[in-house]
Scaffold this active site. Structure first.
Site, short mmCIF file in Angstrom:
data_model
loop_
_atom_site.label_atom_id
_atom_site.label_comp_id
_atom_site.label_asym_id
_atom_site.label_seq_id
_atom_site.Cartn_x
_atom_site.Cartn_y
_atom_site.Cartn_z
N GLU A 197 -5.25 3.20 4.24
CA GLU A 197 -4.47 2.69 3.10
C GLU A 197 -5.38 2.46 1.89
O GLU A 197 -5.01 2.75 0.76
CB GLU A 197 -3.72 1.40 3.47
N MET A 241 1.43 0.70 4.34
CA MET A 241 1.81 1.35 3.09
C MET A 241 0.83 1.00 1.98
O MET A 241 0.48 -0.16 1.78
CB MET A 241 3.24 0.92 2.73
N1 ARG Z 1 2.22 6.38 3.02
C1 ARG Z 1 2.21 5.58 4.23
C2 ARG Z 1 0.89 5.91 4.91
O1 ARG Z 1 0.63 6.99 5.31
C3 ARG Z 1 3.35 5.83 5.13
C4 ARG Z 1 4.68 5.58 4.54
C5 ARG Z 1 5.76 6.12 5.37
N2 ARG Z 1 7.04 5.85 4.85
C6 ARG Z 1 8.16 6.41 5.27
N3 ARG Z 1 9.25 6.08 4.72
N4 ARG Z 1 8.22 7.26 6.23
O2 ARG Z 1 0.02 5.13 4.98
ZN ZN Z 2 -1.08 7.70 4.42
#
Ligand code: ARG
Ligand code: ZN
Length: 847
Positions: free
Chosen positions: A288, A253
């Site tokens: 990330e 994340m």
């Molecule tokens: N934004 C994160 C990434 O692509 C993934 C987060 C996913 N979270 C969720 N609750 N499904 O790196």
């Molecule tokens: Zn992402």
């Protein structure tokens, strides 16, 4: 309750500033918030609603006056002044009881958060929506002995005995908030940005894991340099922290300045991680990090725009991996993954657009379609406008939208404004679901060679009618000597049917179509195996050369499955020539040795209008591997020997490619020598790539028992390696034994349902063992359903995600369909089923 894109309305208030104080306690954490709101005069909606879930409100104040807000579904409402005011609240939460791993929770004694998409509302009352951006100041207080390290977003301001304060100067939505606290050790480094800012870098881990950070740190520095060089994007804080967490629903994340990683996606050492793990870690660290610009500085207006940040960031991380390693190998890997994960999704009941128009639970939309097809759409856009225009459009996008929460319209507009092109039709890629089929017919007369192209998309849930899309079809032409007479160019297919002619060809050219997999479509080309064998030997496009071999393998397998035909000798001969060609990259040759997976074959057979038989597919797939072993018997030992890597371990592409070819050879050799070579390799392996490949081969040869025990004894205390021990046994179980093997493993003392990695290493892998999962007894269906029912009250996100194992159920025969339906209905009728799981099961059953 369904939420619609068309219902978007902006929030009526601007959040000027957020002050948070956390008094950490495992079961009773207090969160104090002080938030400055100003009415947004550009909006009409002045209802003051704050999201909040599972919060115990201790007190609430407006401008210092105690108030009693009214509770409504999902949050609270209050009467507020019509000028600027300060909201203050104190709430209590219980991190230890939070097994859903969303909001603030505990993992092995450490506090951590996951807020995307809607987890912040489990931390305090707040307008938890991505278009509300603000600056945050955070104070963390905790017991200094057990919790010496306390981290949040932005830059550290002060710390002392039992407290730390953080300030993040960049406005951000709440989903990017993060907090980590615990007994952690840092692996540190530094990076100087192009404009001269010194950035302190740290990877924080639990004591004992500090030896597994070096590779991730190198990947981070490479990512920072790459984004400066390729996209002109610099880092924007004085520090950058990464934390490894054992219990995490996803991969990682991108919280501002404080990325949180599933430990499996950051920790690596040669002894414990495979080459595949190293490559994945490098890609996820990059992903990330790249979000800092594509996601954080420019974020999404609402969750329907998720692909705005995810598709673009996946595209960027793929470019990075292609630059760091091998471009063709990366492309082939990505297409294999797209066909394995996105195609079944797009062709089944869960099919949805890259930008969906409605959802019940946003967590169910972190899908292969939004991520991987979303990235393909960016790749197509780049192909259509060209590299220079792409770079210009990106510069404009960053300049125009920095600090904003944007939509796909904003993104497309940046391309229209820089290129002058009308992209209205191209935008259908964002709204139309399903995998288009492109059919090619060739014609040659006189000196004119013509490609007749047509496109068609089957109806998908909620979309009966499909319109022609803009499809870049990259092609090249070869002569019969294998020389390129037309280098790669992109044809633009934008009508239902279209023809493209090439003049001046005195002999009939040979077409190589959809080079580099220039669009996420199914290509239907009426060519025979002689032509495929020619392309396998001569195509100058490495992707299509691989694809020709893949098509030959598929054809051979289909012949064996559907007609009992013997395997194709021309394929085996062509492949043999390639394997010995030492001018070719070993990693590429290893990919050549692969063949379509059993579930991919089931999908192909279903598309042909027939019913796939998992047992027959399994038998034919194994038989093709046996045929390869026999046909290559004389050269395999040499191939294996020549690709041994000398010297100290390096995870780089070169040596990793040699290991992948040697291990592919080992798998075939084992079919001839019964495991003799594999047990030698197991005995001498000094890295996980070699150890795991040897163990797999021994299990396949029916001689895995003692090595499995030895492996367990050696790695018992390493959680990530134990995940491999679990998954390997399920992956390599024979079809009739799979459910029993998986069930037995769930009874093992080291099985932990609450740890998503461990749960997936048994249940997720069971669903991937095609012949085992779809064994006619139905035992695996029932076992998976049992465990999904058990997990749902504990962790709805992971449960819902794994329901997709059943998404292909309509492909199979009536007997299997009724077995699966029974299990889906059993899940659906559980009382208190989570919104996550109930949406997934509902959509799958609706098929
Ligand atoms: N934004 C994160 C990434 O692509 C993934 C987060 C996913 N979270 C969720 N609750 N499904 O790196
Ligand atoms: Zn992402």
């Amino acid at each position: 309750q369904t939420i619609y894109l068309k219902d978007y309305t902006p929030f009526g208030y601007i959040v000027e500033h957020v002050d948070l104080t956390f008094k950490l306690h495992p079961t009773a954490t207090r969160v104090l918030s002080k938030i400055r709101f100003t009415p947004d005069t550009s909006t009409s909606d002045k209802m003051f609603f704050l999201h909040g879930e599972q919060l115990k409100l201790i007190s609430a104040k407006i401008d210092g006056q105690e108030i009693s807000p009214s509770y409504v579904e999902g949050g609270l409402q209050a009467d507020v002044p019509d000028t600027a005011f300060t909201w203050e609240a104190e709430v209590e939460i219980n991190p230890e009881a939070n097994t859903a791993l969303e909001g603030l929770y505990m993992s092995n004694g450490m506090y951590c958060t996951q807020c995307e998409a809607e987890g912040f509302r489990k931390i305090t009352f707040y307008p938890d929506r991505p278009d509300v951006m603000s600056v945050f100041d955070v104070r963390i207080e905790a017991d200094a002995d057990n919790t010496p390290v306390m981290l949040s977003n932005g830059n550290g301001v002060s710390k002392g005995e039992g407290f730390a304060t953080w300030s993040d100067p960049w406005p951000k939505p709440a989903y990017l908030f993060a907090l980590v606290a615990g007994n952690l050790i840092a692996h540190t480094d530094q990076f100087t940005t192009k404009s001269g800012t010194e950035v302190d870098l740290a990877i924080w881990v639990r004591p004992g894991d500090e030896g597994k950070c070096a590779f991730g740190m190198e990947a981070l520095k490479k990512s920072m340099t790459w984004d400066e060089e390729v996209y002109g994007r610099e880092y924007d804080l004085d520090e950058f922290n990464i934390v490894a967490v054992d219990d995490f629903n996803m991969g990682a994340m991108e919280n501002k300045g404080l990325n949180i990683f599933n430990s499996s996606c950051v920790l690596a050492s040669p002894e414990t991680a495979t080459d595949g793990n190293f490559e994945r870690i490098e890609a996820i660290i990059a992903h990330e990090y790249f979000h800092n610009w594509t996601g954080n500085r420019i974020t999404c207006r609402d969750w329907f725009q998720l692909c705005l940040k995810e598709g673009l960031t996946v595209f960027r991380d793929a470019q990075f991996t292609a630059d760091m390693r091998s471009e063709p190998v990366k492309r082939i890997d990505d297409v294999i993954a797209l066909r394995a994960r996105q195609f079944p999704e797009d062709q089944g009941p869960l099919s949805h657009a890259v930008r969906p128009e409605s959802f019940q639970e946003i967590n169910n939309f972190y899908t292969a379609t939004i991520y991987e097809k979303g990235a393909e759409v960016i790749g197509m856009l780049k192909t259509l406008v060209g590299d220079a225009a792409y770079a210009k459009a990106l510069d404009l996008y960053f300049e125009r939208h920095d600090g904003q929460a944007c939509t796909i319209e904003d993104w497309i507009k940046a391309f229209e404004d820089t290129t002058g092109r009308d992209l209205t039709q191209f935008k259908l890629w964002y709204s139309q679901s399903g995998t288009p089929e492109v059919t090619v017919r060739e014609e040659y007369n006189g000196e004119t060679f013509t490609l007749h192209l047509s496109q068609k998309s089957a109806p998908t849930p909620g979309q009966d009618e499909k319109h022609p899309q803009v499809i870049p079809v990259a092609i090249g032409l070869l002569n019969t000597d294998g020389e390129e007479v037309q280098p790669t160019m992109a044809l633009e297919l934008n009508k239902a049917e279209q023809s493209f002619s090439f003049e001046g060809h005195t002999t009939r050219p040979i077409a190589s179509v959809l080079r580099g997999f220039s669009a996420p479509v199914i290509l239907k080309q009426d060519i025979d195996n002689t032509r495929r064998a020619f392309l396998l030997a001569h195509d100058t496009d490495p992707f299509n050369r691989w694809e020709a071999g893949r098509d030959l393998a598929r054809d051979s397998l289909l012949g064996a499955i559907l007609e009992g035909a013997p395997h194709n000798a021309a394929y085996l001969d062509g492949l043999k020539a390639l394997l010995c060609d030492e001018t070719l990259d070993p990693a590429y040759r290893a990919l050549m040795l692969g063949q379509p997976s059993q579930s991919e074959l089931a999908g192909v057979i279903h598309k042909m209008g027939q019913i796939p038989d998992p047992a027959a597919i399994h038998t034919a797939s194994e038989a093709l591997r046996d045929a390869k072993a026999r046909a290559f018997a004389d050269m395999l030992p040499d191939l294996y020997a020549k690709n041994q890597v000398e010297g100290p371990f390096s995870p780089e592409a070169g040596p990793a490619g040699k290991r992948s070819l040697a291990n592919a050879a080992l798998a075939l050799v084992t079919r001839l020598d019964g495991g003799a070579t594999a047990s030698q390799q197991y005995a001498h392996a000094d890295n996980m790539t070699l150890q795991l490949a040897a163990l797999s081969a021994l299990i396949d040869a029916g001689k895995g028992a003692s090595a499995l025990q030895a492996f367990y004894d050696q790695w018992q205390s390493d959680r990530l390696v134990m995940d491999k021990w679990f998954s390997l046994q399920v992956m390599h179980a024979k079809p009739a034994d799979s459910a029993t093997v998986a069930r037995t493993l769930t009874q093992h003392a080291d099985f932990e349902m609450k740890n998503p990695n461990r749960f997936r290493s048994v249940m997720g892998i069971l669903a991937m063992n095609h012949a085992g999962f779809h064994h006619q007894s139905g035992a695996a269906y029932a076992l998976l359903a049992d465990w999904l029912i058990k997990l749902d009250p504990v962790n709805p996100q992971t449960t819902a995600r794994m329901c997709s194992a059943f998404q292909t159920w309509k492909r199979y025969d009536a007997h299997r369909q009724s077995l699966i339906k029974e299990q889906l209905e059993r899940i659906a009728t559980q009382s208190n089923l989570s919104r996550d799981t109930s949406e997934m099961v509902g959509r799958i059953l609706d098929a």
